[in-house]
Design an enzyme around this catalytic site. Structure first.
Site, PDB file in Angstrom:
ATOM      1  N   ARG A 192       4.084  -4.501 -14.077  1.00  0.00           N
ATOM      2  CA  ARG A 192       3.144  -3.650 -13.338  1.00  0.00           C
ATOM      3  C   ARG A 192       3.680  -3.478 -11.935  1.00  0.00           C
ATOM      4  NH1 ARG A 192      -1.753  -6.569 -12.247  1.00  0.00           N
ATOM      5  NH2 ARG A 192      -0.988  -6.561 -10.119  1.00  0.00           N
ATOM      6  N   ASN A 221       5.471  -6.754 -10.651  1.00  0.00           N
ATOM      7  CA  ASN A 221       5.167  -8.005 -11.346  1.00  0.00           C
ATOM      8  C   ASN A 221       5.855  -7.971 -12.698  1.00  0.00           C
ATOM      9  OD1 ASN A 221       2.853  -9.037  -9.501  1.00  0.00           O
ATOM     10  ND2 ASN A 221       2.371  -6.893  -9.903  1.00  0.00           N
ATOM     11  N   LYS A 227       6.783 -12.812   3.554  1.00  0.00           N
ATOM     12  CA  LYS A 227       6.523 -13.172   2.149  1.00  0.00           C
ATOM     13  C   LYS A 227       7.458 -14.256   1.629  1.00  0.00           C
ATOM     14  CE  LYS A 227       4.753  -8.699   0.649  1.00  0.00           C
ATOM     15  NZ  LYS A 227       4.703  -7.777  -0.502  1.00  0.00           N
ATOM     16  N   SER A 285      -1.469  -8.725 -15.020  1.00  0.00           N
ATOM     17  CA  SER A 285      -2.773  -8.830 -15.680  1.00  0.00           C
ATOM     18  C   SER A 285      -3.699  -7.656 -15.375  1.00  0.00           C
ATOM     19  CB  SER A 285      -3.430 -10.151 -15.300  1.00  0.00           C
ATOM     20  OG  SER A 285      -3.632 -10.189 -13.914  1.00  0.00           O
ATOM     21  N   GLU A 331       4.064 -15.729  -6.429  1.00  0.00           N
ATOM     22  CA  GLU A 331       3.226 -14.736  -7.093  1.00  0.00           C
ATOM     23  C   GLU A 331       1.790 -15.245  -7.087  1.00  0.00           C
ATOM     24  OE1 GLU A 331       4.526 -11.901  -8.196  1.00  0.00           O
ATOM     25  OE2 GLU A 331       6.513 -12.580  -7.613  1.00  0.00           O
ATOM     26  N   GLY A 332       0.875 -14.346  -7.358  1.00  0.00           N
ATOM     27  CA  GLY A 332      -0.502 -14.776  -7.600  1.00  0.00           C
ATOM     28  C   GLY A 332      -1.433 -14.611  -6.419  1.00  0.00           C
ATOM     29  N   LYS A 368      10.550 -11.484  -4.785  1.00  0.00           N
ATOM     30  CA  LYS A 368      10.522 -10.675  -3.569  1.00  0.00           C
ATOM     31  C   LYS A 368      11.927 -10.535  -2.970  1.00  0.00           C
ATOM     32  CE  LYS A 368       5.853 -11.003  -3.630  1.00  0.00           C
ATOM     33  NZ  LYS A 368       5.138 -11.585  -4.756  1.00  0.00           N
ATOM     34  N   ARG A 379      -7.131  -1.531  -7.757  1.00  0.00           N
ATOM     35  CA  ARG A 379      -7.895  -2.649  -7.179  1.00  0.00           C
ATOM     36  C   ARG A 379      -8.228  -2.288  -5.742  1.00  0.00           C
ATOM     37  NH1 ARG A 379      -3.676  -7.264  -7.782  1.00  0.00           N
ATOM     38  NH2 ARG A 379      -2.353  -5.488  -7.271  1.00  0.00           N
ATOM     39  N   GLU A 382       4.938  -4.458  -4.627  1.00  0.00           N
ATOM     40  CA  GLU A 382       5.816  -5.355  -5.384  1.00  0.00           C
ATOM     41  C   GLU A 382       5.789  -4.933  -6.840  1.00  0.00           C
ATOM     42  OE1 GLU A 382       4.599  -9.247  -6.478  1.00  0.00           O
ATOM     43  OE2 GLU A 382       2.514  -8.677  -6.783  1.00  0.00           O
TER      44      GLU A 382
END
Ligand code: ADP
Ligand code: MG
Length: 478
Positions: free
Chosen positions: A129, A150, A368, A155, A372-373, A309, A454, A148
């Site tokens: 994604r 993923n 950064k 998800s 992740e997350g 990254k 989002r 970024e």
């Protein structure tokens, strides 16, 4: 703004009544999360947070994001196959970042053993994604900029297929039938499942299963079930296991076929294993076992590394895209157009200059680490403190610096269990899901399979839905 949904409402009471209707529809549609109190059980669930209204997104940017997704798929795939590029790119990072170093060790070990020896027909599956924000340019028009990509556990493809019905409902309640019809249908989980199904089919063993590597506490289970359900509808069975179970019950036969509880596994789909805290020593062993197997890994370790990254930052260097995608100038141009400013912090003059610029204008940058997350990036004063501390240490190479994207804020209402209904200033992040399957050297599938919008309140610099900051939304194309 062309459409100000809030102006359709008379008063606070109407807003609250609309929110109640929206929440009930979300629950009925299956826009669900387990609760933080009971993250291992589905006995008590609640709705996944979402916006009351769809947020306006320029159609041209949506189209651009969709159009570049196949290029990103190809790019990730190319990076994952280029061991020299990965080694060179991550060399400084792995000296200072243990997590990336461990992933890289597994990558090296698998390379040494020779993935290619399995068969020239080995199957690779990418489910990713790519996330974007809409940078507000000097003339006020929004520009698509990648945040970024993923490449592991991307998800919300499952829940994103259920939210359009909720926003159509809201607009219908407001008698905005024409507008309701403009909400795009979306079914990423089906597309992701079709990718897994293709990989399963090419693996070529009728009784083999899909193994989903699951976390013990998984609030986002319904998102994952959406993919499992699509697979089952195609007679492909899915088992969910934790890393621990793999180290206890997983084994390879002499052909390196993977077996778990005596059942052959065709495809391993990771919904765990992207954060350091998800790995005990035992889990690292399990990951290595999975990587060494000839099951299709989604992602394989090289593809996970391609999503770091540091790789993203190196890809923005002049000539890199051309080297990785030779003879594809149009794809290169589409990709590059989405890149924000990305800066290496490796020791040396280039890194020194990046640090100096960030210290001079902190609000224009994000720091950064290789994580992740959500919730790991540093902004503003925190970034300044970190940079001052890191400046003279080689540890700085485990970070990258990125231009901060500043979208134009807009009003929406974020609905969260237990929180009051309130109109707030928001910004959105658009994700496009991509799927590709390669067998040997042949790309047999390369698609975009849907989107995820989002939205979060502007006061939060960082964080996604799982981190409790952003909420699910739908683009309202304008
Ligand atoms: P993670 O892998 O933790 O999701 P991201 O790079 O996606 O890391 O960053 C997390 C969040 O931080 C994003 O969802 C976004 O809200 C914010 N963010 C990241 N990079 C930028 C940026 N360059 N400009 C503005 N916000 C950013
Ligand atoms: Mg992110």
């Amino acid at each position: 703004m062309a459409t100000n949904w809030g102006s359709l409402l008379q008063d606070e009471q109407q807003l609250e009544e609309l929110a109640r209707q929206a929440v009930d529809r979300a629950l009925a549609e299956g826009v669900l999360l387990r609760t933080s109190q009971e993250p291992t059980s589905s006995d008590v669930v609640s709705y996944a947070p979402f916006t009351l209204f769809p947020s306006l997104v320029p159609s041209a940017l949506l189209e651009q994001a969709y159009a570049v997704q196949m290029d990103f798929n190809m790019l990730v795939d190319a990076v994952s196959q280029n061991a020299a590029f990965l080694e060179q790119t991550l060399a400084s990072t792995i000296k200072r970042d243990d997590f990336t170093a461990r992933l890289f060790d597994i990558h090296k070990q698998v390379l040494k053993e020779g993935i290619a020896q399995f068969s020239p027909q080995t199957v690779f599956l990418g489910l990713n994604r790519s996330d974007y924000m809409f940078q507000c340019s000097a003339d006020g028009s929004p520009v698509l900029k990648q945040i970024e990509i993923n490449t592991i556990s991307a998800s919300f493809g499952g829940l994103a297929s259920r939210t359009p019905a909720v926003h159509r409902h809201v607009l219908s309640v407001l008698s905005k039938t024409k507008e309701a019809a403009k909400i795009l249908s979306n079914n990423p989980s089906k597309g992701l499942a079709l990718g897994i199904a293709k990989a399963w089919e090419l693996y070529g063993s009728a009784n083999a299963l899909v193994l989903l590597i699951a976390q013990e506490k998984e609030r986002n289970i319904f998102d994952q079930r959406a993919i499992e359900n699509e697979l089952l509808a195609r007679n492909i069975h899915v088992i969910r296991r934790r890393f621990e179970a793999i180290s206890e019950k997983g084994s390879l036969d002499q052909d390196r076929r993977l077996f778990v509880d005596g059942q052959e596994v065709a495809v391993v789909y990771f919904r765990d294993g992207y954060m350091p805290c998800q790995y005990s020593l035992q889990n690292w062993e399990a990951r290595l076992l999975l990587e060494r197997s000839c099951a299709v890994k989604c992602p394989d370790i090289a593809t996970q590394l391609a999503g770091t990254k540091k790789v993203q930052q190196e890809l923005s260097r002049a000539g890199m895209l051309e080297m990785l995608l030779p003879g594809q100038p149009e794809a290169v141009a589409r990709l590059r157009a989405t890149f924000a400013g990305l800066y290496s912090l490796d020791m040396g003059e280039e890194g020194d200059q990046a640090i100096a610029e960030a210290l001079a204008a902190p609000s224009r940058f994000v720091l950064k680490p290789q994580r992740e997350g959500g919730g790991n990036n540093l902004y503003g004063e925190e970034m300044v403190q970190a940079l001052k501390q890191l400046k003279d240490s080689e540890e700085r190479a485990s970070y990258i610096l990125m231009e901060k994207i500043e979208p134009e804020p807009f009003e929406n209402c974020l609905l969260r269990p237990g929180s009051p209904v309130q109109v707030v200033q928001c910004i959105s992040e658009l994700g496009i899901f991509g799927v590709y399957v390669r067998q040997g050297k042949t790309l047999v599938m390369n698609k975009h399979v849907g989107h995820l919008l989002r939205t979060k309140a502007i006061e939060h610099a960082d964080g996604g839905v799982a981190a409790g900051v952003a909420v699910l939304d739908n683009p309202y194309p304008v």
